[in-house]
Design a protein around this motif. Structure first.
Motif, short mmCIF file in Angstrom:
data_model
loop_
_atom_site.label_atom_id
_atom_site.label_comp_id
_atom_site.label_asym_id
_atom_site.label_seq_id
_atom_site.Cartn_x
_atom_site.Cartn_y
_atom_site.Cartn_z
N ILE A 1 -5.63 -9.24 -6.89
CA ILE A 1 -6.64 -8.20 -6.68
C ILE A 1 -7.96 -8.83 -6.22
O ILE A 1 -8.59 -8.35 -5.27
N THR B 1 -8.33 -3.04 0.22
CA THR B 1 -8.96 -2.32 -0.88
C THR B 1 -7.98 -1.35 -1.53
O THR B 1 -7.92 -1.26 -2.77
N VAL B 2 -7.20 -0.65 -0.73
CA VAL B 2 -6.19 0.26 -1.27
C VAL B 2 -5.15 -0.53 -2.06
O VAL B 2 -4.73 -0.12 -3.15
N TYR C 1 -6.62 -1.51 -5.35
CA TYR C 1 -6.72 -0.34 -6.24
C TYR C 1 -5.36 0.01 -6.85
O TYR C 1 -5.26 0.27 -8.05
N LYS C 2 -4.32 0.02 -6.02
CA LYS C 2 -2.99 0.34 -6.53
C LYS C 2 -2.51 -0.71 -7.53
O LYS C 2 -1.90 -0.37 -8.54
N TRP D 1 -4.46 -2.54 -9.42
CA TRP D 1 -5.27 -2.34 -10.62
C TRP D 1 -4.73 -1.18 -11.46
O TRP D 1 -4.63 -1.29 -12.69
N GLN D 2 -4.38 -0.08 -10.80
CA GLN D 2 -3.81 1.05 -11.53
C GLN D 2 -2.52 0.64 -12.24
O GLN D 2 -2.32 0.97 -13.41
#
Length: 107
Positions: free
Chosen positions: A20, A65-66, A69-70, A72-73
């Motif tokens: 990340i 960035t996407v 984010y994914k 991280w989720q």
């Protein structure tokens, strides 16, 4: 002091979190290292390298960035599933009759 045991959530630095961080830092490093792209050649359809290289990083940065984010989720869901709730059900769970969708009294 409290007698309750500490809840350990696992290591803070994990391989997923390193990926990340790399996804988020790559565009900064690429744009801050101006000497690597401050040139005219190779031109792409008549556009000097300096410009098309920067414009190439716009969609690349969005994709990275996407991806971050994914990841991280997914990491947060995994960590939440690994540690059980210490005090029973979440306070967010309530009966559907507890509130009216219009904000007034129940019918």
């Amino acid at each position: 002091m409290s007698e309750t045991p500490e809840v350990t959530r696992g290591p803070v630095v994990t391989p997923v979190r390193v990926v990340i961080a790399l996804c988020l830092l790559a565009p900064f490093a690429a744009m801050l290292w101006v000497g690597s792209y401050a040139k005219v050649d190779p031109a792409f359809i008549g556009i000097p390298f300096f410009y098309w290289y920067q414009m190439l990083w716009v969609p690349l940065s969005a994709a990275l960035t996407v991806t971050a984010y994914k990841l991280w989720q997914r990491d947060q869901r995994g960590r939440a599933a690994a540690v059980p709730a210490p005090f029973g059900p979440s306070p967010k769970t309530s009966s559907p009759k507890a509130s009216s969708p219009k904000g007034g009294a129940s019918e």
